[in-house]
Design a protein around this motif. Structure first.
Motif, mmCIF file in Angstrom:
data_model
loop_
_atom_site.group_PDB
_atom_site.id
_atom_site.type_symbol
_atom_site.label_atom_id
_atom_site.label_comp_id
_atom_site.label_asym_id
_atom_site.label_seq_id
_atom_site.Cartn_x
_atom_site.Cartn_y
_atom_site.Cartn_z
ATOM 1 N N ILE A 5 0.805 -1.244 -0.112
ATOM 2 C CA ILE A 5 -0.012 0.020 -0.092
ATOM 3 C C ILE A 5 0.862 1.190 -0.237
ATOM 4 O O ILE A 5 1.696 1.445 1.140
ATOM 5 C CB ILE A 5 -1.083 -0.007 1.431
ATOM 6 C CG1 ILE A 5 -1.779 -1.277 1.274
ATOM 7 C CG2 ILE A 5 -1.848 1.186 1.090
ATOM 8 C CD1 ILE A 5 -2.586 -1.547 2.504
ATOM 9 N N LEU A 6 0.802 1.969 -1.215
ATOM 10 C CA LEU A 6 1.974 2.986 -1.161
ATOM 11 C C LEU A 6 1.008 4.319 -1.075
ATOM 12 O O LEU A 6 -0.019 4.567 -1.339
ATOM 13 C CB LEU A 6 2.268 3.146 -2.772
ATOM 14 C CG LEU A 6 3.223 1.961 -3.152
ATOM 15 C CD1 LEU A 6 3.178 2.010 -4.786
ATOM 16 C CD2 LEU A 6 4.467 1.905 -2.537
ATOM 17 N N ILE A 7 1.616 5.349 0.005
ATOM 18 C CA ILE A 7 1.128 6.481 0.166
ATOM 19 C C ILE A 7 1.778 7.672 -0.552
ATOM 20 O O ILE A 7 3.036 7.636 -0.334
ATOM 21 C CB ILE A 7 1.161 6.594 1.796
ATOM 22 C CG1 ILE A 7 0.511 5.454 2.520
ATOM 23 C CG2 ILE A 7 0.488 7.951 2.074
ATOM 24 C CD1 ILE A 7 1.156 5.246 3.885
ATOM 25 N N HIS A 8 1.188 8.247 -1.167
ATOM 26 C CA HIS A 8 1.648 9.177 -2.031
ATOM 27 C C HIS A 8 1.453 10.941 -1.477
ATOM 28 O O HIS A 8 0.518 11.015 -0.746
ATOM 29 C CB HIS A 8 1.329 9.399 -3.474
ATOM 30 C CG HIS A 8 1.677 8.181 -4.277
ATOM 31 N ND1 HIS A 8 2.958 7.709 -4.754
ATOM 32 C CD2 HIS A 8 0.994 6.883 -4.405
ATOM 33 C CE1 HIS A 8 2.806 6.618 -5.557
ATOM 34 N NE2 HIS A 8 1.919 6.286 -5.250
ATOM 35 N N ALA A 9 2.508 11.929 -1.751
ATOM 36 C CA ALA A 9 2.051 12.939 -1.218
ATOM 37 C C ALA A 9 2.568 13.961 -2.628
ATOM 38 O O ALA A 9 3.334 13.599 -3.179
ATOM 39 C CB ALA A 9 3.089 13.484 -0.170
ATOM 40 N N ASN A 10 2.013 15.078 -2.711
ATOM 41 C CA ASN A 10 2.256 16.193 -3.364
ATOM 42 C C ASN A 10 2.291 17.505 -2.808
ATOM 43 O O ASN A 10 1.665 17.537 -1.564
ATOM 44 C CB ASN A 10 1.677 16.210 -4.673
ATOM 45 C CG ASN A 10 -0.160 16.266 -4.375
ATOM 46 O OD1 ASN A 10 -0.470 17.059 -3.611
ATOM 47 N ND2 ASN A 10 -0.898 15.529 -5.025
ATOM 48 N N PRO A 11 2.442 18.394 -3.347
ATOM 49 C CA PRO A 11 2.671 19.883 -2.674
ATOM 50 C C PRO A 11 1.268 20.264 -2.064
ATOM 51 O O PRO A 11 1.286 20.826 -1.001
ATOM 52 C CB PRO A 11 3.260 20.843 -3.844
ATOM 53 C CG PRO A 11 4.071 19.882 -4.700
ATOM 54 C CD PRO A 11 3.234 18.656 -4.619
ATOM 55 N N GLU A 12 0.189 19.958 -2.957
ATOM 56 C CA GLU A 12 -1.227 20.241 -2.538
ATOM 57 C C GLU A 12 -1.513 19.445 -1.438
ATOM 58 O O GLU A 12 -1.962 20.137 -0.363
ATOM 59 C CB GLU A 12 -2.190 20.084 -3.749
ATOM 60 C CG GLU A 12 -3.533 20.458 -3.477
ATOM 61 C CD GLU A 12 -4.362 20.247 -4.360
ATOM 62 O OE1 GLU A 12 -5.380 19.008 -4.103
ATOM 63 O OE2 GLU A 12 -4.283 20.744 -5.451
ATOM 64 N N SER A 13 -1.287 18.276 -1.327
ATOM 65 C CA SER A 13 -1.673 17.466 0.144
ATOM 66 C C SER A 13 -0.832 17.951 1.253
ATOM 67 O O SER A 13 -1.287 17.787 2.413
ATOM 68 C CB SER A 13 -1.571 15.953 -0.367
ATOM 69 O OG SER A 13 -0.184 15.469 -0.549
ATOM 70 N N ARG A 14 0.680 18.338 0.870
ATOM 71 C CA ARG A 14 1.344 18.763 1.983
ATOM 72 C C ARG A 14 1.064 20.052 2.567
ATOM 73 O O ARG A 14 0.856 20.206 3.774
ATOM 74 C CB ARG A 14 2.817 18.756 1.312
ATOM 75 C CG ARG A 14 3.989 19.224 2.336
ATOM 76 C CD ARG A 14 4.130 17.923 3.116
ATOM 77 N NE ARG A 14 4.257 18.092 4.699
ATOM 78 C CZ ARG A 14 4.316 17.255 5.594
ATOM 79 N NH1 ARG A 14 4.402 16.003 5.278
ATOM 80 N NH2 ARG A 14 4.284 17.557 6.685
ATOM 81 N N ALA A 15 0.441 20.916 1.846
ATOM 82 C CA ALA A 15 -0.296 22.185 2.144
ATOM 83 C C ALA A 15 -1.071 21.991 3.198
ATOM 84 O O ALA A 15 -1.576 22.779 3.877
ATOM 85 C CB ALA A 15 -0.471 22.921 1.238
ATOM 86 N N ILE A 16 -2.268 20.916 2.581
ATOM 87 C CA ILE A 16 -3.436 20.691 3.519
ATOM 88 C C ILE A 16 -3.061 20.165 5.023
ATOM 89 O O ILE A 16 -3.628 20.687 5.829
ATOM 90 C CB ILE A 16 -4.099 19.694 2.673
ATOM 91 C CG1 ILE A 16 -5.085 20.248 1.287
ATOM 92 C CG2 ILE A 16 -5.360 19.234 3.574
ATOM 93 C CD1 ILE A 16 -5.663 19.255 0.353
ATOM 94 N N TRP A 17 -1.994 19.342 4.857
ATOM 95 C CA TRP A 17 -1.753 18.793 6.161
ATOM 96 C C TRP A 17 -0.838 19.749 6.962
ATOM 97 O O TRP A 17 -1.211 19.981 8.337
ATOM 98 C CB TRP A 17 -0.500 17.655 5.902
ATOM 99 C CG TRP A 17 0.219 17.199 7.280
ATOM 100 C CD1 TRP A 17 1.501 17.546 7.691
ATOM 101 C CD2 TRP A 17 -0.324 16.063 8.021
ATOM 102 N NE1 TRP A 17 1.700 16.853 8.910
ATOM 103 C CE2 TRP A 17 0.535 16.219 9.179
ATOM 104 C CE3 TRP A 17 -1.728 15.709 7.972
ATOM 105 C CZ2 TRP A 17 0.318 15.179 10.254
ATOM 106 C CZ3 TRP A 17 -1.717 14.677 9.142
ATOM 107 C CH2 TRP A 17 -0.861 14.629 10.191
ATOM 108 N N ASP A 18 0.140 20.670 6.426
ATOM 109 C CA ASP A 18 0.329 21.653 6.876
ATOM 110 C C ASP A 18 -0.461 22.681 7.509
ATOM 111 O O ASP A 18 0.039 23.352 8.582
ATOM 112 C CB ASP A 18 1.528 22.439 6.473
ATOM 113 C CG ASP A 18 2.753 21.591 6.202
ATOM 114 O OD1 ASP A 18 2.863 20.531 6.758
ATOM 115 O OD2 ASP A 18 3.459 21.830 5.140
#
Length: 123
Positions: A5-18
């Motif tokens: 199960i691979l968990i991907h991130a991108n700048p948009e998802s990182r900004a949401i988390w932050d």
């Protein structure tokens, strides 16, 4: 059967988390801890890891007999691997059920892939 199960991130998802309040980030991390504990209890968890910043990546390339190592992730990719679970469960449906418990699944950034058995490579 094993599934990655691979968990991907991108700048948009990182900004949401932050941008999440601290209590919501803590709840997300607690969800991972519960998932780890639950999968360990059922014997389905083989491994689970979070990966560091993609900028710390080393890329190895061999072209025309020349080996090179460069820093950073693939420039062409928008999404980068952020972590993974390696599970051993009865079928793909169960692996998908597990994947839906990963907080990033709400953003559509989780992939489930069957692991090939080494016997598949035997002559």
């Amino acid at each position: 059967m094993k599934y990655l199960i691979l968990i991907h991130a991108n700048p948009e998802s990182r900004a949401i988390w932050d941008g999440l309040p601290a209590d919501e980030r803590a709840a997300g991390l607690a969800a991972y801890a519960r998932l780890d504990d639950d999968l360990a209890a059922t014997g389905e968890l083989l491994a689970s890891e979070a990966l560091t910043d993609p900028a710390r990546t080393k890329r190895l390339v061999l072209r025309d007999g020349q080996a090179t190592t460069t820093d950073g992730p693939f420039a062409e990719t928008k999404e980068q691997l952020a972590g993974f679970y390696l599970v051993d469960c009865p079928d793909l449906d169960r692996a998908v059920e597990i994947a839906w418990r990963i907080p990033e699944a709400r953003l559509g950034l989780v992939e489930v892939r069957p692991v090939r058995d080494l016997a598949d490579f035997a002559p």
